[in-house]
Design a protein around this motif. Sequence first.
Motif, PDB file in Angstrom:
ATOM      1  N   GLU A  57       0.832  -1.213   0.000  1.00 20.48           N
ATOM      2  CA  GLU A  57       0.000   0.000   0.000  1.00 20.48           C
ATOM      3  C   GLU A  57       0.863   1.258   0.000  1.00 20.48           C
ATOM      4  OE1 GLU A  57      -2.728  -0.150   3.265  1.00 20.48           O
ATOM      5  OE2 GLU A  57      -3.652  -2.013   2.577  1.00 20.48           O
ATOM      6  N   MET A  58       1.951   1.238   0.785  1.00 25.65           N
ATOM      7  CA  MET A  58       2.845   2.389   0.844  1.00 25.65           C
ATOM      8  C   MET A  58       3.480   2.641  -0.519  1.00 25.65           C
ATOM      9  SD  MET A  58       6.590   2.924   1.379  1.00 25.65           S
ATOM     10  CE  MET A  58       6.932   1.241   1.601  1.00 25.65           C
ATOM     11  N   ARG A  59       3.892   1.589  -1.212  1.00 27.16           N
ATOM     12  CA  ARG A  59       4.524   1.747  -2.532  1.00 27.16           C
ATOM     13  C   ARG A  59       3.508   2.210  -3.580  1.00 27.16           C
ATOM     14  NH1 ARG A  59       7.210  -3.456  -0.991  1.00 27.16           N
ATOM     15  NH2 ARG A  59       9.208  -2.810  -0.149  1.00 27.16           N
ATOM     16  N   ASN A  60       2.264   1.811  -3.423  1.00 26.10           N
ATOM     17  CA  ASN A  60       1.236   2.247  -4.372  1.00 26.10           C
ATOM     18  C   ASN A  60       0.856   3.704  -4.171  1.00 26.10           C
ATOM     19  OD1 ASN A  60       1.097  -0.217  -5.690  1.00 26.10           O
ATOM     20  ND2 ASN A  60      -0.530  -0.996  -4.347  1.00 26.10           N
ATOM     21  N   GLN A  61       1.112   4.270  -3.011  1.00 23.34           N
ATOM     22  CA  GLN A  61       0.790   5.665  -2.736  1.00 23.34           C
ATOM     23  C   GLN A  61       1.879   6.631  -3.220  1.00 23.34           C
ATOM     24  OE1 GLN A  61       0.025   5.843   1.453  1.00 23.34           O
ATOM     25  NE2 GLN A  61      -1.960   4.823   1.278  1.00 23.34           N
ATOM     26  N   MET A  62       2.974   6.082  -3.777  1.00 19.61           N
ATOM     27  CA  MET A  62       4.042   6.947  -4.288  1.00 19.61           C
ATOM     28  C   MET A  62       3.536   7.794  -5.442  1.00 19.61           C
ATOM     29  SD  MET A  62       7.686   5.011  -4.470  1.00 19.61           S
ATOM     30  CE  MET A  62       7.036   3.543  -5.197  1.00 19.61           C
ATOM     31  N   GLN A  63       3.953   9.046  -5.446  1.00 19.74           N
ATOM     32  CA  GLN A  63       3.605   9.966  -6.520  1.00 19.74           C
ATOM     33  C   GLN A  63       4.869  10.707  -6.927  1.00 19.74           C
ATOM     34  OE1 GLN A  63       0.638  12.598  -5.043  1.00 19.74           O
ATOM     35  NE2 GLN A  63      -0.789  10.971  -4.512  1.00 19.74           N
ATOM     36  N   PRO A  64       4.910  11.224  -8.133  1.00 17.59           N
ATOM     37  CA  PRO A  64       6.065  12.043  -8.512  1.00 17.59           C
ATOM     38  C   PRO A  64       6.215  13.223  -7.559  1.00 17.59           C
ATOM     39  CG  PRO A  64       4.819  11.440 -10.441  1.00 17.59           C
ATOM     40  CD  PRO A  64       4.017  10.989  -9.257  1.00 17.59           C
ATOM     41  N   GLY A  65       7.427  13.447  -7.101  1.00 12.47           N
ATOM     42  CA  GLY A  65       7.713  14.511  -6.140  1.00 12.47           C
ATOM     43  C   GLY A  65       7.857  14.006  -4.724  1.00 12.47           C
TER      44      GLY A  65
END
Length: 169
Positions: free
Chosen positions: A32-40
Amino acid sequence: MSLLTLLPFIVLIGAMFLMTRSAKKKQQQAVEMRNQMQPGSGVRTIGGMYATVKEVNEDTVLVDAGPGVELLFAKNAIGAVLTDDEYNRIVHGVEHDLKSDADIVPDDASSLTETGDSAADSAADADADDKAVDLGKKDAADEPADDAPAGEAKTDEEPKKTDGDSGAK
């Protein structure tokens, strides 16, 4: 078979179930933490490198590790997604959450023991430094000259040490 002989096996199976359940929970939280990654977003890799996410793909992440340094990582190689404040504190040394200067703990204890009269303290320190410190050792010039011949033993000195054999029985 009695219940007493089955008890160790039941306990062992229960412990294995609980361990796999907690491992699955941790793995799900990481996904879940890796899926919440966004550019920036600021991230830390499992190798300990801090970088900023530039692009997120299905299985890979493109990160910017510095000026002109772009690296491609597998999503599984991202150890943590950091908040902006935490990333800036670690990478740039920027502190945002300082409440007041009074809450800061000093680096050494000298500021805790100082008094308002620093001129008197420095004068007292200078006087103490000028005095000679007696460490209990005497120079050869300070000792009295030994007038007794070398073969005679002095009565006020410590008795001679022997190897343990004494004539008294």
